[in-house]
Design an enzyme around this catalytic site. Sequence first.
Site, mmCIF file in Angstrom:
data_model
loop_
_atom_site.group_PDB
_atom_site.id
_atom_site.type_symbol
_atom_site.label_atom_id
_atom_site.label_comp_id
_atom_site.label_asym_id
_atom_site.label_seq_id
_atom_site.Cartn_x
_atom_site.Cartn_y
_atom_site.Cartn_z
ATOM 1 N N ARG A 132 0.824 -1.215 0.000
ATOM 2 C CA ARG A 132 0.000 0.000 0.000
ATOM 3 C C ARG A 132 0.855 1.261 0.000
ATOM 4 O O ARG A 132 0.342 2.365 0.209
ATOM 5 C CB ARG A 132 -0.943 0.011 1.201
ATOM 6 N N LYS A 133 2.141 1.129 -0.249
ATOM 7 C CA LYS A 133 3.031 2.292 -0.297
ATOM 8 C C LYS A 133 2.938 2.947 -1.680
ATOM 9 O O LYS A 133 3.848 2.870 -2.501
ATOM 10 C CB LYS A 133 4.471 1.883 0.025
ATOM 11 N N THR A 134 1.796 3.573 -1.903
ATOM 12 C CA THR A 134 1.520 4.240 -3.175
ATOM 13 C C THR A 134 1.302 5.726 -2.918
ATOM 14 O O THR A 134 1.020 6.144 -1.799
ATOM 15 C CB THR A 134 0.263 3.654 -3.830
ATOM 16 N N THR A 269 6.332 0.864 -5.992
ATOM 17 C CA THR A 269 5.377 1.948 -6.201
ATOM 18 C C THR A 269 5.766 3.254 -5.514
ATOM 19 O O THR A 269 5.314 4.314 -5.937
ATOM 20 C CB THR A 269 3.977 1.527 -5.707
#
Length: 282
Positions: A132-134, A269
Amino acid sequence: MESLGSFLEVRKALASFLEEDIGTGDITSDSVIPADLAASAEIVCKTDSATVCGLEEVGVIFDLCGCSSRALVKDGSRARKGKRVMTVSGNARSILKAERVALNLLMRMSGIATETRALADAARPVKVAATRKTAPGLRYFDKKAVVAGGGLAHRMRLDDMVLIKDNHIALAGSPQECVRLAKEKAGTAIKIECEAKSEKEAIEAIKAGADIVMLYNFTPAQAVRAIKAITKMGLRRKALIEVSGGVNYKNIRQYARARPDYISMGYITHSPRAVDFSLEIL
């Protein structure tokens, strides 16, 4: 795009990107280019080797500006320097109005897809996954690019699945207690993943009923030993095993030799290297 709903949501996001960039109007083009001038253009890859992604979104961006476009390759395909990937036609001012937003998104998505492809090829047959490191507002596009590059999207949002990490354990108790509580409150339909910082924690999480165990910040050697121990105890088929933390292109093959089910990396990402594309008027 999978459904009408997702298409409309994506179109809305792309329109907001244009609004952010255009403001009250393109004063440069409006000053020097005749209002009724028609033009054609092409988008060309400027990087030696790339995996293309984002052409569907770029087509929507040009459509929002009243232009027509045609993709010359498919998302997920490879392109070399000089490869034409799209043609565009329409009002000259409108083409230039859409240019920067279209190229920015194409460059980012293709960069993520290209990096994912390189990592997926290196890790094969183990799968590579995103996290979820976007960038805020770009998760859909970032995750789509990972999939185009041959990776797994992993969870999109917090409501997709339970993922028990170190802070949850610090606040709620042991990995076993966290898994027990999650199974009790989230229900059996929701997958439960638990982070483990040691072989002991991984085994405890599997015994507690976790569907997935994340070996976090293990060295390649530690990952090998842990998975061997889990297999020897007859627990390997009871849970999927994810390796995460400290993985990069230089060591991903070493982690893959441990044979986890997948390897996740945030930098795919959060630190993508853009693929260079340019829009050239014909």
